[in-house]
Design a protein around this motif. Structure first.
Motif, PDB file in Angstrom:
ATOM      1  N   ALA A   1      36.483  46.728  51.167  1.00 20.17           N
ATOM      2  CA  ALA A   1      35.835  45.330  51.090  1.00 20.17           C
ATOM      3  C   ALA A   1      34.289  45.498  51.269  1.00 20.17           C
ATOM      4  O   ALA A   1      33.390  44.964  50.616  1.00 20.17           O
TER       5      ALA A   1
ATOM      6  N   HIS B   1      30.270  40.608  38.312  1.00 21.04           N
ATOM      7  CA  HIS B   1      31.851  40.580  38.055  1.00 21.04           C
ATOM      8  C   HIS B   1      32.569  41.263  38.426  1.00 21.04           C
ATOM      9  O   HIS B   1      33.669  41.346  39.048  1.00 21.04           O
TER      10      HIS B   1
ATOM     11  N   GLU C   1      32.493  47.263  48.611  1.00 16.21           N
ATOM     12  CA  GLU C   1      32.181  46.366  47.403  1.00 16.21           C
ATOM     13  C   GLU C   1      31.129  45.291  47.952  1.00 16.21           C
ATOM     14  O   GLU C   1      30.344  45.091  46.959  1.00 16.21           O
TER      15      GLU C   1
ATOM     16  N   LEU D   1      32.529  42.002  42.049  1.00 13.47           N
ATOM     17  CA  LEU D   1      33.364  40.969  42.932  1.00 13.47           C
ATOM     18  C   LEU D   1      34.862  41.331  42.335  1.00 13.47           C
ATOM     19  O   LEU D   1      35.868  41.015  43.602  1.00 13.47           O
ATOM     20  N   ALA D   2      35.358  41.540  41.382  1.00 15.74           N
ATOM     21  CA  ALA D   2      36.856  41.885  41.271  1.00 15.74           C
ATOM     22  C   ALA D   2      37.177  42.798  42.119  1.00 15.74           C
ATOM     23  O   ALA D   2      38.242  42.983  42.576  1.00 15.74           O
ATOM     24  N   GLU D   3      36.446  43.957  42.450  1.00 14.70           N
ATOM     25  CA  GLU D   3      36.687  44.983  42.988  1.00 14.70           C
ATOM     26  C   GLU D   3      36.791  44.499  44.462  1.00 14.70           C
ATOM     27  O   GLU D   3      37.860  45.064  45.340  1.00 14.70           O
ATOM     28  N   TYR D   4      35.907  43.729  45.003  1.00 10.74           N
ATOM     29  CA  TYR D   4      35.998  43.260  46.169  1.00 10.74           C
ATOM     30  C   TYR D   4      37.287  42.382  46.615  1.00 10.74           C
ATOM     31  O   TYR D   4      37.926  42.559  47.533  1.00 10.74           O
ATOM     32  N   GLU D   5      37.686  41.544  45.578  1.00 11.13           N
ATOM     33  CA  GLU D   5      38.793  40.854  45.560  1.00 11.13           C
ATOM     34  C   GLU D   5      39.929  41.625  45.949  1.00 11.13           C
ATOM     35  O   GLU D   5      41.104  41.285  46.230  1.00 11.13           O
ATOM     36  N   GLU D   6      40.130  42.869  45.264  1.00  8.87           N
ATOM     37  CA  GLU D   6      41.043  43.700  45.204  1.00  8.87           C
ATOM     38  C   GLU D   6      41.217  44.639  46.313  1.00  8.87           C
ATOM     39  O   GLU D   6      42.164  45.526  46.622  1.00  8.87           O
TER      40      GLU D   6
END
Length: 108
Positions: free
Chosen positions: A57, A42, A60, A45-50
């Protein structure tokens, strides 16, 4: 001393030692490890989304892939077996390359 209380990569302690810093760590029990892998997914994934750039990207995504490898092992399959399952699903149902966005399906 900052408190982290999170799963870290296997060689992070070496990095901390080389920086001349002290740390406290422990080895997780199996059930704790399963929970922490999920939590870390999680987080990554949050770091990827940001991520603001393609480079961020991809970094992450690499972290997520490493966690997927760990999760596969937790569930008793190799990365190769996981890839076989992914390929079977892709052959049967397709992948996500065509960017299809389903809006609705009529009821029977």
């Amino acid at each position: 001393m900052p408190v982290h209380n999170k799963l870290v990569r296997d060689r992070i302690l070496e990095v901390i030692e080389k920086a001349g810093r002290n740390y406290t760590s422990r080895i997780l029990l199996e059930e704790e490890y399963k929970q922490e892998v999920r939590k870390k997914m999680h987080e990554e994934l949050a770091e990827y989304e940001e991520a603001a750039t393609n480079e961020e990207a991809v970094e992450e995504l690499a972290d997520l892939l490493e966690l997927i490898h760990a999760a596969a092992s937790i569930h008793g399959v190799s990365v190769e077996q996981l890839e076989d399952i992914r390929q079977q699903k892709a052959e049967k149902r397709g992948g996500f390359n065509e960017r299809i966005y389903l809006i609705e399906v009529e009821d029977e």
